[in-house]
Design an enzyme around this catalytic site. Structure first.
Site, PDB file in Angstrom:
ATOM      1  CG  ASP A  60     -38.418   6.192   6.963  1.00  0.00           C
ATOM      2  OD1 ASP A  60     -37.630   5.271   7.225  1.00  0.00           O
ATOM      3  OD2 ASP A  60     -39.133   6.202   5.935  1.00  0.00           O
ATOM      4  NE  ARG A 107     -41.685  -2.671   0.326  1.00  0.00           N
ATOM      5  CZ  ARG A 107     -41.104  -2.593   1.521  1.00  0.00           C
ATOM      6  NH1 ARG A 107     -39.807  -2.848   1.646  1.00  0.00           N
ATOM      7  NH2 ARG A 107     -41.795  -2.268   2.602  1.00  0.00           N
ATOM      8  NE  ARG A 166     -46.088  -3.339   7.958  1.00  0.00           N
ATOM      9  CZ  ARG A 166     -45.155  -3.261   7.002  1.00  0.00           C
ATOM     10  NH1 ARG A 166     -43.965  -2.756   7.288  1.00  0.00           N
ATOM     11  NH2 ARG A 166     -45.415  -3.631   5.759  1.00  0.00           N
ATOM     12  CG  HIS A 215     -44.795   1.825   3.988  1.00  0.00           C
ATOM     13  ND1 HIS A 215     -45.436   0.626   3.714  1.00  0.00           N
ATOM     14  CD2 HIS A 215     -43.638   1.489   4.644  1.00  0.00           C
ATOM     15  CE1 HIS A 215     -44.703  -0.374   4.172  1.00  0.00           C
ATOM     16  NE2 HIS A 215     -43.621   0.118   4.735  1.00  0.00           N
ATOM     17  CB  CYS A 219     -41.301   2.436   9.250  1.00  0.00           C
ATOM     18  SG  CYS A 219     -40.036   3.096   8.143  1.00  0.00           S
ATOM     19  CD  GLN A 241     -44.059   0.755   9.210  1.00  0.00           C
ATOM     20  OE1 GLN A 241     -43.502  -0.095   8.540  1.00  0.00           O
ATOM     21  NE2 GLN A 241     -44.128   0.679  10.528  1.00  0.00           N
TER      22      GLN A 241
END
Ligand code: CP
Ligand code: NVA
Length: 327
Positions: A241, A125, A309, A152, A281, A155
């Site tokens: 988001d 990340r 996830r 991402h 998310c 996700q």
């Protein structure tokens, strides 16, 4: 010389001790995988999740090590990768910029060489996509994008699997994205091209989608709407988001003002299809990008998204390390 425990085309075991190394596969953007590969990952997710729920041990990654490098904060990504690797029989090691040489300027290329000689798979990340691309070019083992400024993909793997569980295949459906055209939005747009669905995007002026940055082949699968009301009309899934992503904190106040009319609330949800789902998310800010009545309401599947996830990433790691395992 130790023989690899599993046949895994495209990957080299820890330390790169295979006799004829081939280039590893990576998952740096959603479109790195074909639709067929992603559907395989979903089929394996279903199986792995079912077995896990029945408490049936499945340890195909025994003796394998995942290294997780975090240059930004995380709850879900760290937990799902660490628990997932443990559940598959392997081990996970957490490195952050704060407590490794990565934070003291060791070149990313050198770090990739060293780290990939000591482990079997890496999750990163970080900030710019270029950092993870450079790491991957110098890595002997598969690299997974655990979030960059641009994308991402893990996700959206979980999100599309969650849609599949609740509503069936996403091909031909309409997803409404309300808010910032960020890493999660860009990945939805890539997914639309891979799976053949449409994304209706509404952002405030100045925050529009940049198709090149999103890594799109074309503009056939997304449509931009000035008014969020028009974007959600008839949508099968409404998603949003945070207004300010990690790394953009200096813009917080300006964004708060610009995004004030881009909150997903119950009035907006009423314009979507009657059986529309809501996704986020997480982490979420109730009263900013989403009203509490929506995220905590009956159309919200945010907890399933978060749980998935774990299951989708277990299937992803299995695929990257072992190739196609039959269900
Ligand atoms: N959705 C997500 O990636 O959450 P974290 O930032 O907690 O990992
Ligand atoms: N867009 C958000 C997602 C967090 C999981 C961010 O990058 O901060």
């Amino acid at each position: 010389m130790a023989a690899p425990m599993h046949s895994s085309p495209g990957t080299v075991p820890a330390g790169g001790h295979a006799s004829a190394p081939t280039l590893p596969r990576h998952f740096l953007q959603l479109k790195d995988f074909t639709r067929d590969e992603l559907e395989h990952v979903f089929a394996r997710t279903r199986r792995i999740k079912e077995q896990f729920k029945r408490y049936e041990p499945y340890h195909p990654l025994f003796d394998r090590t995942l290294v997780m490098i975090f240059e930004k904060q995380s709850t879900r990504t760290r937990l799902s990768f660490e628990a997932g690797m443990h559940q598959l029989g392997g081990a996970a090691i957490f490195l952050s910029t704060r407590d490794s040489q990565l934070g003291r300027g060791e070149p990313v290329e050198d770090a990739a060489q060293v780290i990939s000689r000591m482990c079997d798979i890496v999750m990163i990340r970080t900030f710019e996509q270029d950092i993870i691309e450079r790491f991957a070019r110098h890595s002997r083992v598969p690299v997974i994008n655990g979030l960059t400024n641009e994308y991402h993909p893990c996700q959206i793997l979980a999100d599309i699997y969650t849609f599949l569980e609740h509503r069936g295949p996403i091909a031909g459906k309409t997803v409404a994205w309300i808010g910032d055209s960020n890493n999660v939005c860009n990945t939805w747009l890539q997914a639309a091209e891979v799976f053949g669905f449409n994304v209706h995007v509404s952002t405030p002026p100045g925050y529009e989608v940049e198709p090149e940055r999103a890594g799109l082949f074309g503009t056939d699968h997304f449509e931009a709407f000035a008014d969020p009301i028009d974007a959600v009309r008839g949508a099968d899934l409404v998603t949003t988001d945070v207004w300010t992503s990690m790394g953009f904190e200096a813009e917080n106040e300006a964004r708060r003002r610009a995004f004030a009319d881009w909150q997903v609330d119950a009035d907006m949800m009423r314009l979507a299809a009657p059986d529309a789902l809501f996704m986020h998310c997480l982490p979420a800010h109730r009263g900013e990008e989403v009203a509490a009545e929506v995220i905590d309401g009956p159309q919200s599947v945010v907890w399933d998204e978060a749980e998935n996830r774990l299951h989708t990433q277990k299937a992803l790691m299995e695929y990257l390390l072992l190739g196609r395992v039959n269900s």
